[in-house]
Design an enzyme around this catalytic site. Structure first.
Site, mmCIF file in Angstrom:
data_model
loop_
_atom_site.group_PDB
_atom_site.id
_atom_site.type_symbol
_atom_site.label_atom_id
_atom_site.label_comp_id
_atom_site.label_asym_id
_atom_site.label_seq_id
_atom_site.Cartn_x
_atom_site.Cartn_y
_atom_site.Cartn_z
ATOM 1 N N ASP A 73 0.810 -1.222 0.000
ATOM 2 C CA ASP A 73 0.000 0.000 0.000
ATOM 3 C C ASP A 73 0.842 1.270 0.000
ATOM 4 O O ASP A 73 2.064 1.222 0.189
ATOM 5 C CB ASP A 73 -0.969 -0.008 1.203
ATOM 6 C CG ASP A 73 -0.303 -0.424 2.504
ATOM 7 O OD1 ASP A 73 0.930 -0.415 2.584
ATOM 8 O OD2 ASP A 73 -1.026 -0.739 3.470
ATOM 9 N N ASN A 99 -8.168 -3.112 13.869
ATOM 10 C CA ASN A 99 -9.525 -3.450 13.406
ATOM 11 C C ASN A 99 -9.498 -4.611 12.413
ATOM 12 O O ASN A 99 -10.487 -4.889 11.757
ATOM 13 C CB ASN A 99 -10.187 -2.206 12.774
ATOM 14 C CG ASN A 99 -9.402 -1.680 11.579
ATOM 15 O OD1 ASN A 99 -8.397 -2.261 11.178
ATOM 16 N ND2 ASN A 99 -9.859 -0.577 11.002
ATOM 17 N N HIS A 124 -7.470 -4.802 9.726
ATOM 18 C CA HIS A 124 -7.114 -4.484 8.337
ATOM 19 C C HIS A 124 -5.787 -5.118 7.953
ATOM 20 O O HIS A 124 -4.907 -5.316 8.780
ATOM 21 C CB HIS A 124 -7.157 -2.977 8.055
ATOM 22 C CG HIS A 124 -6.060 -2.138 8.616
ATOM 23 N ND1 HIS A 124 -6.295 -1.001 9.346
ATOM 24 C CD2 HIS A 124 -4.716 -2.241 8.536
ATOM 25 C CE1 HIS A 124 -5.142 -0.452 9.683
ATOM 26 N NE2 HIS A 124 -4.169 -1.180 9.207
ATOM 27 N N GLU A 182 -9.674 -2.003 4.768
ATOM 28 C CA GLU A 182 -10.370 -1.708 6.012
ATOM 29 C C GLU A 182 -11.644 -2.558 6.130
ATOM 30 O O GLU A 182 -12.137 -3.073 5.122
ATOM 31 C CB GLU A 182 -10.774 -0.218 6.023
ATOM 32 C CG GLU A 182 -9.591 0.756 6.032
ATOM 33 C CD GLU A 182 -8.949 0.906 7.409
ATOM 34 O OE1 GLU A 182 -9.041 -0.009 8.236
ATOM 35 O OE2 GLU A 182 -8.327 1.965 7.636
HETATM 36 C C1 GLP Z 1 -0.802 0.340 8.682
HETATM 37 C C2 GLP Z 1 -0.406 -0.392 7.390
HETATM 38 C C3 GLP Z 1 -0.590 -1.872 7.521
HETATM 39 C C4 GLP Z 1 -0.006 -2.334 8.830
HETATM 40 C C5 GLP Z 1 -0.828 -1.787 9.981
HETATM 41 C C6 GLP Z 1 -0.314 -2.167 11.356
HETATM 42 O O1 GLP Z 1 -1.971 1.058 8.591
HETATM 43 N N1 GLP Z 1 -1.052 0.063 6.218
HETATM 44 O O2 GLP Z 1 0.000 -2.536 6.408
HETATM 45 O O3 GLP Z 1 -0.021 -3.733 8.908
HETATM 46 O O4 GLP Z 1 -0.948 -0.392 9.877
HETATM 47 O O5 GLP Z 1 0.786 -1.397 11.684
HETATM 48 P P1 GLP Z 1 1.741 -1.663 12.906
HETATM 49 O O6 GLP Z 1 2.589 -2.822 12.518
HETATM 50 O O7 GLP Z 1 2.540 -0.403 13.048
HETATM 51 O O8 GLP Z 1 0.874 -1.951 14.077
#
Ligand code: GLP
Length: 242
Positions: A68, A137, A139, A144
């Site tokens: 992304d 959540n 995702h 989402e």
């Molecule tokens: C972001 C990214 C995701 C990631 C998620 C969790 O929004 N787009 O790809 O897995 O958050 O992030 P973290 O590993 O910092 O908890």
């Protein structure tokens, strides 16, 4: 099949995840890695860099496709995922930059950009190993919670909770982009192998829900229950409820 690997802490989790990725790169030097951003995979990347520096890993033939990118952020913006990937992995190893791919956050035409990115993934021949983090959540990438699973690359409006969670990395919450490009669920599901890294007590509940609750687009990661080859690599705290 679902495999669960538990590390004592973040560093051990990262080493275990890096071992799985290293095995992929060693057994198929020209593999396609699907890569993720966020705090969870940073330690994994650090470990891979360390093994590269010791001469144990060679990325020269590896291609990558990232999950992304925020809409509206340029490559030079320190909050862009392009910047993140360079800082946390690409510039430290011998990967060919021309073989690294992310959605273009500055693309003017959203539909064309989604189409372009789908083609990039197809032309790589599909993803051998997809690394994922998970949002609170549920995702994955920026898919989402929704009424349906979105299949291919698309532009999403970020959930309020995601904006809040990611605000910690920005100077203030208003700076967090409201939209992002993300690979779709079908594309993620087509990866031959999925490795999900997860750390911290605050992720324990969603891991239980995603992997042991109902499969629903309201918890996007739950679709991974339908994948043939998934590893959850977590620390003790994140795996404490499963
Ligand atoms: C972001 C990214 C995701 C990631 C998620 C969790 O929004 N787009 O790809 O897995 O958050 O992030 P973290 O590993 O910092 O908890």
């Amino acid at each position: 099949m679902l495999r669960i690997y538990c590390g004592e802490n973040y560093d051990e989790m990262s080493r275990k995840a890096a071992n799985i990725i290293a095995a992929q790169v060693i057994t198929k030097p020209d593999c396609v890695l699907g890569l993720a951003t966020g705090s969870s995979p940073i330690g994994t990347y650090k470990q891979l860099i360390d093994w590269y520096e010791k001469g144990d890993l060679d990325f020269s033939q590896v291609s990558t496709v990232n999950l992304d990118e925020y809409q509206g952020l340029s490559h030079e913006d320190s909050q862009s995922y392009y910047y993140f990937m360079n800082e946390n992995l690409f510039k430290h190893v011998n990967i060919d930059q021309a073989h690294t791919n992310l959605p273009n956050g500055l693309a003017k035409n959203v539909e064309e950009e989604c189409e372009r990115y789908n083609k990039v993934i197809q032309s790589c021949g599909g993803v051998d190993l997809q690394l994922l983090g998970i949002g609170h959540n549920g995702h994955i990438g920026f898919n989402e919670p929704a009424e349906v699973f979105e299949k291919e690359t698309h532009l999403v409006e970020l959930a309020e909770s995601t904006i809040k969670a990611n605000a910690r990395l920005f100077e203030n919450e208003n700076d967090v982009p409201r939209h992002a490009f993300t690979m779709g669920i079908k594309t993620i599901m087509q990866a031959k192998k999925v490795v999900i890294v997860v750390s911290g007590e605050d992720k324990a509940k969603i891991i239980k829900e995603a992997f042991f609750g109902p499969v629903t687009p309201k918890v996007p990661a739950s679709i991974l229950q339908m994948h043939n080859d998934v590893c959850i690599v977590g620390d003790k705290a994140a795996l404490s409820l499963i």
